[in-house]
Motif scaffolding. Structure first.
Motif, PDB file in Angstrom:
ATOM      1  N   TRP A 219       0.832  -1.204   0.000  1.00 21.91           N
ATOM      2  CA  TRP A 219       0.000   0.000   0.000  1.00 21.91           C
ATOM      3  C   TRP A 219       0.869   1.259   0.000  1.00 21.91           C
ATOM      4  N   GLU A 220       1.893   1.273   0.835  1.00 26.38           N
ATOM      5  CA  GLU A 220       2.766   2.454   0.913  1.00 26.38           C
ATOM      6  C   GLU A 220       3.521   2.671  -0.391  1.00 26.38           C
ATOM      7  N   VAL A 221       3.989   1.581  -1.007  1.00 31.16           N
ATOM      8  CA  VAL A 221       4.701   1.708  -2.276  1.00 31.16           C
ATOM      9  C   VAL A 221       3.750   2.181  -3.372  1.00 31.16           C
ATOM     10  N   THR A 222       2.519   1.695  -3.358  1.00 30.93           N
ATOM     11  CA  THR A 222       1.531   2.100  -4.360  1.00 30.93           C
ATOM     12  C   THR A 222       1.235   3.586  -4.265  1.00 30.93           C
ATOM     13  N   ARG A 223       1.272   4.116  -3.060  1.00 33.42           N
ATOM     14  CA  ARG A 223       0.987   5.546  -2.864  1.00 33.42           C
ATOM     15  C   ARG A 223       2.007   6.440  -3.557  1.00 33.42           C
ATOM     16  N   THR A 224       3.213   5.928  -3.826  1.00 34.10           N
ATOM     17  CA  THR A 224       4.221   6.744  -4.519  1.00 34.10           C
ATOM     18  C   THR A 224       3.861   6.938  -5.987  1.00 34.10           C
ATOM     19  N   GLY A 225       3.001   6.059  -6.526  1.00 34.56           N
ATOM     20  CA  GLY A 225       2.620   6.157  -7.932  1.00 34.56           C
ATOM     21  C   GLY A 225       3.656   5.615  -8.896  1.00 34.56           C
ATOM     22  N   SER A 226       4.716   5.013  -8.374  1.00 33.03           N
ATOM     23  CA  SER A 226       5.784   4.500  -9.228  1.00 33.03           C
ATOM     24  C   SER A 226       5.558   3.018  -9.525  1.00 33.03           C
ATOM     25  N   ARG A 227       5.395   2.706 -10.808  1.00 35.24           N
ATOM     26  CA  ARG A 227       5.235   1.297 -11.194  1.00 35.24           C
ATOM     27  C   ARG A 227       6.527   0.527 -10.972  1.00 35.24           C
ATOM     28  N   GLU A 228       7.671   1.196 -11.218  1.00 35.02           N
ATOM     29  CA  GLU A 228       8.960   0.531 -11.018  1.00 35.02           C
ATOM     30  C   GLU A 228       9.142   0.115  -9.573  1.00 35.02           C
ATOM     31  N   LEU A 229       8.793   1.011  -8.647  1.00 31.41           N
ATOM     32  CA  LEU A 229       8.944   0.690  -7.231  1.00 31.41           C
ATOM     33  C   LEU A 229       8.020  -0.452  -6.825  1.00 31.41           C
ATOM     34  N   PHE A 230       6.816  -0.468  -7.388  1.00 34.13           N
ATOM     35  CA  PHE A 230       5.888  -1.548  -7.055  1.00 34.13           C
ATOM     36  C   PHE A 230       6.443  -2.893  -7.506  1.00 34.13           C
ATOM     37  N   ALA A 260       5.461 -16.539   1.285  1.00 37.37           N
ATOM     38  CA  ALA A 260       5.436 -15.091   1.046  1.00 37.37           C
ATOM     39  C   ALA A 260       4.266 -14.724   0.142  1.00 37.37           C
ATOM     40  N   GLY A 261       4.050 -15.534  -0.888  1.00 35.77           N
ATOM     41  CA  GLY A 261       2.920 -15.283  -1.792  1.00 35.77           C
ATOM     42  C   GLY A 261       1.581 -15.461  -1.111  1.00 35.77           C
ATOM     43  N   THR A 262       1.447 -16.502  -0.268  1.00 38.44           N
ATOM     44  CA  THR A 262       0.168 -16.733   0.410  1.00 38.44           C
ATOM     45  C   THR A 262      -0.176 -15.580   1.349  1.00 38.44           C
ATOM     46  N   VAL A 263       0.852 -15.006   1.974  1.00 29.61           N
ATOM     47  CA  VAL A 263       0.601 -13.886   2.880  1.00 29.61           C
ATOM     48  C   VAL A 263       0.275 -12.622   2.092  1.00 29.61           C
ATOM     49  N   MET A 264       1.013 -12.386   1.004  1.00 33.69           N
ATOM     50  CA  MET A 264       0.757 -11.195   0.197  1.00 33.69           C
ATOM     51  C   MET A 264      -0.613 -11.277  -0.481  1.00 33.69           C
ATOM     52  N   ARG A 265      -1.154 -12.476  -0.602  1.00 31.35           N
ATOM     53  CA  ARG A 265      -2.482 -12.650  -1.185  1.00 31.35           C
ATOM     54  C   ARG A 265      -3.543 -11.904  -0.385  1.00 31.35           C
ATOM     55  N   GLU A 266      -3.257 -11.639   0.897  1.00 34.20           N
ATOM     56  CA  GLU A 266      -4.200 -10.907   1.731  1.00 34.20           C
ATOM     57  C   GLU A 266      -4.348  -9.460   1.285  1.00 34.20           C
ATOM     58  N   SER A 267      -3.366  -8.971   0.504  1.00 34.78           N
ATOM     59  CA  SER A 267      -3.412  -7.581   0.062  1.00 34.78           C
ATOM     60  C   SER A 267      -4.365  -7.434  -1.120  1.00 34.78           C
ATOM     61  N   GLU A 268      -4.979  -6.261  -1.231  1.00 27.66           N
ATOM     62  CA  GLU A 268      -5.869  -5.983  -2.355  1.00 27.66           C
ATOM     63  C   GLU A 268      -5.082  -5.821  -3.647  1.00 27.66           C
ATOM     64  N   PHE A 269      -3.753  -5.728  -3.541  1.00 23.35           N
ATOM     65  CA  PHE A 269      -2.918  -5.572  -4.727  1.00 23.35           C
ATOM     66  C   PHE A 269      -2.308  -6.890  -5.186  1.00 23.35           C
ATOM     67  N   SER A 270      -2.808  -8.020  -4.679  1.00 20.89           N
ATOM     68  CA  SER A 270      -2.218  -9.310  -5.014  1.00 20.89           C
ATOM     69  C   SER A 270      -2.325  -9.610  -6.513  1.00 20.89           C
ATOM     70  N   HIS A 271      -3.465  -9.214  -7.124  1.00 20.33           N
ATOM     71  CA  HIS A 271      -3.627  -9.475  -8.560  1.00 20.33           C
ATOM     72  C   HIS A 271      -2.604  -8.691  -9.363  1.00 20.33           C
ATOM     73  N   ARG A 272      -2.396  -7.442  -8.979  1.00 19.68           N
ATOM     74  CA  ARG A 272      -1.407  -6.626  -9.683  1.00 19.68           C
ATOM     75  C   ARG A 272       0.001  -7.172  -9.439  1.00 19.68           C
ATOM     76  N   ALA A 273       0.260  -7.624  -8.225  1.00 19.21           N
ATOM     77  CA  ALA A 273       1.575  -8.203  -7.921  1.00 19.21           C
ATOM     78  C   ALA A 273       1.850  -9.412  -8.799  1.00 19.21           C
ATOM     79  N   ALA A 274       0.828 -10.230  -9.016  1.00 20.61           N
ATOM     80  CA  ALA A 274       0.989 -11.412  -9.874  1.00 20.61           C
ATOM     81  C   ALA A 274       1.295 -10.990 -11.311  1.00 20.61           C
ATOM     82  N   GLN A 275       0.611  -9.950 -11.790  1.00 19.10           N
ATOM     83  CA  GLN A 275       0.837  -9.486 -13.158  1.00 19.10           C
ATOM     84  C   GLN A 275       2.226  -8.889 -13.331  1.00 19.10           C
TER      85      GLN A 275
END
Length: 573
Positions: A219-230, A260-275
């Protein structure tokens, strides 16, 4: 100027040769991974000409394993593993035991010691999760019930193999290993206790701390608006946790990345992380297959062809038939049994690790390592063909075998509604197909309005849980007319198909219309083209995810503004 560029050379040669031979394999209607394996053989030390750095290639392939397992974790939660635990845990352990016994028996026949035979049998018992994932993803069934069972089965195998890897050093002296290799091994009881503490400690840390920290980090990284950082955050998390799990808790890279993936799945950004991680996952998974090919010595095929044939027979026939029998014994359909059997008809990364440890402890002869590699290469190359044969084989077996038809039609205790089911669930009810994320939300809304419904779900253990909570549910595939009949579709008011399966949806709708011409049908789809086709066919009311999201957001926006004159001259395409 002289530079040591072995890393660049290895990557360039690995990717370049994999591209050439992967393309050629696809042109002759073979799986691309066969080309990757051939590329590895050609740049490996066993063939003349250029030789890439095997050690570097092996490390690069580990990154591919980490990223692939991380991607699995993003789609496959711990709840998914627990949902198939009744089949995956006993099935995986029994199948590993049977495969180990087969490998031991064959190596005893060759005259090996019983310690060498045990290591060899264990090396043949554990399938490659990486190979399985590529096969399931290629066929689009990774998120299906069969896919979840197969992945859960192999995750249990991985956990069991990690325990074996830790227990081997203290047991090496008992098994006949070299004294120098086992001189510093800890006592057995200490190793077992330490391993269990480390594994449980890692899992607890991920579930307690990781579930809070990782979604917050994204969430904090997404707030920067940087796709590279995400993208960097996703990759750094996957590889960093995998490395930390290995360094601090002695958990394998693969399992560390998986959790690590199963835990990150709890985030609303999991789909974007997979992509975002998908291109790197694909690239480094290619290097995994190239590195397997580099380790292979083709001379083993001419020096010991019968031994190689025996190894391949155990991997492809022995393991598969054992898994087939086990899944059928748990009263699962023939299609599920064949899918799991095909999933296990190969060996991979953990087999190499086990055989390598046995070699270093003086337990496994060099010949054993060569045979394990030969079995891995041949079984990996044949595995996509086995998956392609699952459905034709199922149809042929059902057509020619009365026993197979009997097994397919065996009574499932959860495939029928109890005799005590209230009448309101048998007439005028909603038949809800699929109890996943969408189906569960629909069910909650129906419960809040006191609207009776019957849930139809393929996961038998989930159906059992639903019945324990008082929900009326039926186990089975709704594409099977018998399952919809059990849900009393003939007298239902509505059929809600909450699974995005256009082919299955057509079969469900056809059955429903035949038995109940006036029934209302509601279904969902992920694809705009599929939604248009389904609407043209007039099957029912079709909901397309992005379309409904846009409609909801548009409605919310328009409610905030007073009506305005329509704009002119704009084209939205």
């Amino acid at each position: 100027m002289n530079h040591n560029i072995s890393l660049i050379t290895t990557i360039a040669s690995g990717f370049g040769m994999a591209l050439v031979f992967g393309f050629l394999a696809e042109r002759i209607k073979m799986p691309a991974l066969v080309g990757y394996l051939v590329a590895g053989i050609l740049i490996g030390p066993a063939t003349p000409g250029f030789v890439a750095d095997v050690h570097l290639a092996s490390q690069l392939s580990e990154i591919g394993v980490m990223l692939l397992m991380f991607g699995v974790g993003l789609h496959f939660s711990l709840n998914d593993l627990l949902a198939v635990k009744r089949l995956a845990i006993p099935g995986a352990l029994v199948q590993m035991g049977l495969a180990t016994v087969l490998g031991m028996g064959m190596s005893w026949w060759w005259g090996w010691s019983w310690g060498s035979a045990l290591i060899f049998g264990l090396s043949l018992s554990c399938a490659s999760t990486v190979v399985l994932l590529k096969a399931l993803e290629a066929r689009g069934v990774l998120d299906s019930m069969n896919g979840r069972i197969a992945v859960g089965w192999l995750v249990v195998e991985d956990l069991a193999t990690v325990l074996v890897l830790v227990l081997l050093p203290p047991l090496a002296s008992v098994l006949g290993g070299s004294s120098a290799a086992v001189a510093h091994a800890n006592p057995l009881w200490m190793s077992i206790g330490q391993t269990l503490l480390q594994v449980f400690g890692f899992i607890a840390l991920m579930l307690i701390v990781g579930r809070r920290v990782l979604p917050w980090l994204l969430w904090e990284v997404t707030r920067t608006g940087s796709r590279e950082l995400f993208t960097l955050a996703v990759i750094a998390t996957a590889i960093g946790i995998a490395y930390g799990a290995s360094a601090l808790f002695s958990v394998s890279f693969a399992l560390g990345a998986f959790f690590a993936g199963t835990v990150m799945r709890e985030s609303e950004f999991s789909h974007r992380a997979a992509q975002e991680s998908l291109p790197l996952r694909d690239a480094f998974s290619v290097l995994f297959f190239v590195s397997v090919g580099m380790l292979f010595d083709p001379m083993i095929l001419t020096q010991q062809p019968l031994h190689v044939l025996g190894v391949v027979a155990i991997i492809i026939l022995g393991k598969s038939l054992a898994a087939l029998a086990l899944v059928l014994a748990f009263r699962y359909p023939l299609n599920t049994a064949l899918t799991v059997a095909a999933s296990l008809a190969q060996i991979g990364e953990f087999s190499f690790i086990l055989a390598g440890l046995g070699l270093s402890l003086g337990l496994l002869p060099t010949e054993g390592m060569s045979l394990v590699l030969a079995g891995a290469l041949i079984s990996i190359a044949l595995n996509p063909l086995l998956f392609a044969a699952v459905e034709p084989l199922r149809r042929w077996v059902l057509l020619h075998s009365a026993l197979a038809r009997q097994l397919e039609q065996r009574p499932d205790p959860f495939a029928e509604l109890p005799m005590s089911t209230e009448h309101k669930y048998l007439a005028g009810q909603v038949v809800l197909v699929g109890y996943g994320r969408v189906g569960r939300r629909i069910a909650i809304a129906l419960d809040n309005r006191s609207i009776p419904y019957v849930a139809v779900e393929q996961n038998r253990e989930l159906v059992e849980q639903l019945r324990m909570t008082g929900t009326v549910a039926v186990s089975g595939s709704a594409a099977d007319p018998a399952v919809l009949v059990q849900a009393h579709i003939a007298h239902a008011a509505m059929l809600v198909i909450a699974t995005p399966d256009p082919i299955g949806a057509r079969q469900m709708a056809e059955t429903a219309r035949t038995l109940n011409p006036d029934i209302e049908i509601v279904l969902r789809t992920h694809s705009e083209n599929e939604s248009q086709l389904l609407r043209n066919e007039g099957i029912g009311t079709v909901f397309f995810g992005e379309e409904e999201l846009a409609r909801g957001m548009t409605s919310h926006v328009l409610e905030r503004f007073p009506p305005q004159p329509p704009a002119t001259g704009k084209n939205h395409g």
